[in-house]
Design a protein around this motif. Structure first.
Motif, PDB file in Angstrom:
ATOM      1  N   VAL A   1       0.484  -1.139  -0.050  1.00 44.65           N
ATOM      2  CA  VAL A   1       0.299   0.172  -0.255  1.00 44.65           C
ATOM      3  C   VAL A   1       1.023   1.065  -0.034  1.00 44.65           C
ATOM      4  CG1 VAL A   1      -1.556   1.231   0.694  1.00 44.65           C
ATOM      5  CG2 VAL A   1      -1.896  -1.393   1.422  1.00 44.65           C
ATOM      6  N   GLY A   2       0.592   1.541  -1.015  1.00 47.45           N
ATOM      7  CA  GLY A   2       2.189   3.452  -1.714  1.00 47.45           C
ATOM      8  C   GLY A   2       2.909   1.906  -2.215  1.00 47.45           C
TER       9      GLY A   2
ATOM     10  N   ASP B   1      -1.766   1.777  -4.815  1.00 51.26           N
ATOM     11  CA  ASP B   1      -0.912   3.424  -4.982  1.00 51.26           C
ATOM     12  C   ASP B   1      -2.012   4.565  -6.084  1.00 51.26           C
ATOM     13  OD1 ASP B   1      -0.417   6.232  -4.912  1.00 51.26           O
ATOM     14  OD2 ASP B   1       1.431   5.255  -4.547  1.00 51.26           O
ATOM     15  N   PRO B   2      -2.863   4.974  -6.206  1.00 54.52           N
ATOM     16  CA  PRO B   2      -3.479   5.898  -7.047  1.00 54.52           C
ATOM     17  C   PRO B   2      -3.401   7.079  -7.863  1.00 54.52           C
ATOM     18  CG  PRO B   2      -4.670   6.438  -5.188  1.00 54.52           C
ATOM     19  CD  PRO B   2      -3.603   5.224  -4.582  1.00 54.52           C
ATOM     20  N   PHE B   3      -1.783   7.612  -7.202  1.00 54.42           N
ATOM     21  CA  PHE B   3      -1.367   8.481  -7.591  1.00 54.42           C
ATOM     22  C   PHE B   3       0.426   7.939  -8.263  1.00 54.42           C
ATOM     23  CE2 PHE B   3      -3.098   9.524  -3.971  1.00 54.42           C
ATOM     24  CZ  PHE B   3      -3.778  10.896  -4.309  1.00 54.42           C
TER      25      PHE B   3
ATOM     26  N   ILE C   1       1.394  -8.142   4.349  1.00 52.83           N
ATOM     27  CA  ILE C   1       0.777  -6.714   3.623  1.00 52.83           C
ATOM     28  C   ILE C   1       1.687  -5.710   4.019  1.00 52.83           C
ATOM     29  CG2 ILE C   1      -1.344  -4.922   4.269  1.00 52.83           C
ATOM     30  CD1 ILE C   1      -3.181  -7.276   3.727  1.00 52.83           C
ATOM     31  N   SER C   2       2.921  -5.129   3.315  1.00 50.13           N
ATOM     32  CA  SER C   2       3.076  -4.045   3.520  1.00 50.13           C
ATOM     33  C   SER C   2       2.520  -2.559   3.634  1.00 50.13           C
ATOM     34  CB  SER C   2       4.707  -3.921   3.299  1.00 50.13           C
ATOM     35  OG  SER C   2       5.965  -3.217   3.669  1.00 50.13           O
ATOM     36  N   LEU C   3       2.954  -1.373   4.270  1.00 53.98           N
ATOM     37  CA  LEU C   3       1.974   0.053   4.523  1.00 53.98           C
ATOM     38  C   LEU C   3       3.303   1.092   4.528  1.00 53.98           C
ATOM     39  CD1 LEU C   3      -0.355  -0.398   7.204  1.00 53.98           C
ATOM     40  CD2 LEU C   3      -0.713  -0.463   4.614  1.00 53.98           C
ATOM     41  N   GLN C   4       3.605   1.598   2.913  1.00 52.45           N
ATOM     42  CA  GLN C   4       4.558   2.545   2.748  1.00 52.45           C
ATOM     43  C   GLN C   4       4.088   3.940   2.333  1.00 52.45           C
ATOM     44  OE1 GLN C   4       5.486  -0.624   1.713  1.00 52.45           O
ATOM     45  NE2 GLN C   4       7.409  -1.562   2.126  1.00 52.45           N
TER      46      GLN C   4
ATOM     47  N   ASN D   1       4.583  -2.012   8.982  1.00 47.68           N
ATOM     48  CA  ASN D   1       4.409  -1.381   8.948  1.00 47.68           C
ATOM     49  C   ASN D   1       5.637   0.225   9.209  1.00 47.68           C
ATOM     50  OD1 ASN D   1       3.023   1.295   8.431  1.00 47.68           O
ATOM     51  ND2 ASN D   1       2.294   1.772  10.553  1.00 47.68           N
ATOM     52  N   THR D   2       5.933   0.022   8.032  1.00 48.84           N
ATOM     53  CA  THR D   2       7.523   1.298   8.532  1.00 48.84           C
ATOM     54  C   THR D   2       7.167   3.008   7.748  1.00 48.84           C
ATOM     55  OG1 THR D   2       7.682   0.534   5.983  1.00 48.84           O
ATOM     56  CG2 THR D   2       9.038  -0.588   8.051  1.00 48.84           C
TER      57      THR D   2
END
Length: 319
Positions: free
Chosen positions: A149-150, A173-175, A198-201, A228-229
């Motif tokens: 995610v990101g 990532d919508p961008f 799942i990794s959040l960036q 999560n980082t």
């Protein structure tokens, strides 16, 4: 003539960054500045710029500094800056995009591997005199799906690492544009339903606050790992604790928390299945210099434009 002041919301700045700011007086706010501390410094020195390492820069801080032209983040996440208030006051917001990407991506990889390979638990068992070779089985990541995610500088770098060890990489990532062919762009719903890790960036925004919650975790594959980082506010911590205890989440590797410094006692402390670090993913010797130089460079660029009479803009850059 007295030099204009730049306030740094921390106790230090890389010497390379300090050298770039030779035309300014640098005032350090200390290791853990509170809003009241920053307001007092702003009133005393009326800085033209604030370089943000720790603490929050609120509208109150901005109003205490009429000369303020730029708020420059020493890093990528600008959620500790009231960007709407900055826009209203014509103050530019910048971030050191990509300056710590390598460091944070490496830390995300370390947390993922620690979760998959039970590094912390096995280390503790070995030090206690146990030899668990006959009973322990770790997770092989080759062939597993990692959902990112990101997909900014950090996410892309981490994606490359995951691809290199044989993982299927999907991302939301919508961008993001111009992604490498080994990253499969999917809807966010697919991240929850398909990922083994799942990794959040991604940056923390009003729209994605506590995006990892009881509802989204219930849609995840049993035994999913969470890394999560990014920002602790992306996770409902009570819901994650319940999911780890139930086995829905097999392990969580966390470098950021809803409140920092993490309060003690904390619900994650002493709990099996959690690998914790004190938001140091981007804290390496190289990243410290890179972020400082980028923050200083961004600051100087805005101040130079301001002197030339250019119209200010707000440029809050993502990770």
């Amino acid at each position: 003539m007295t030099k204009p002041v730049i306030v740094v919301t921390g106790a230090d700045l890389a010497p390379e960054a300090v050298a770039l700011l030779g035309d300014y007086e640098i005032v350090f706010a200390g290791k853990t500045p509170e809003t009241a501390d920053l307001v007092a410094l702003a009133r005393k020195h009326d800085p033209v710029a604030i370089i943000v390492r720790y603490g929050r820069v609120t509208a109150e801080v901005m109003d205490a500094a009429p000369a303020l032209k730029v708020i420059s983040k020493h890093g990528t996440g600008t959620d500790t800056i009231d960007k709407a208030a900055a826009t209203e006051r014509g103050i530019e917001v910048t971030a050191a995009a990509g300056a710590n990407a390598a460091a944070v991506a490496e830390h995300a990889l370390a947390l993922m591997l620690a979760c998959a390979k039970s590094v912390v638990q096995l280390d503790a068992r070995m030090h206690a005199g146990h030899w668990d070779k006959a009973t322990h089985k770790s997770v092989e990541l080759n062939g597993r799906t990692v959902g990112l995610v990101g997909l900014g500088a950090i996410g892309r770098r981490f994606a490359r690492m995951c691809d290199a060890i044989g993982m299927r990489v999907i991302g939301f990532d919508p961008f993001a544009t111009d992604l490498p062919d080994y990253v499969e762009v999917v809807p966010l719903e697919t991240i929850w339903e398909t990922s083994d890790v799942i990794s959040l960036q991604c940056p923390l925004t009003a729209d994605n606050k506590e995006m990892v919650n009881a509802g989204t975790l219930a849609r995840c594959k049993p035994g999913v790992m969470i890394v999560n980082t990014a920002r602790g506010g992306l996770i409902d911590e009570a819901a994650l604790l319940d999911a780890v205890r139930s086995g829905r989440v097999s392990a969580a590797g966390l470098d950021s928390f809803a409140r920092e410094p993490m309060t003690s006692p904390h619900i994650f402390q002493g709990q099996p299945g959690f690998v914790l670090s004190p938001h140091i993913g981007g804290v390496t010797s190289a990243a410290y210099v890179n972020m400082g130089v980028a923050a200083a460079t961004n600051t100087i660029a805005v101040l130079d434009r301001s002197r030339e009479g250019a119209s200010p803009t707000v440029a809050a850059l993502g990770a």
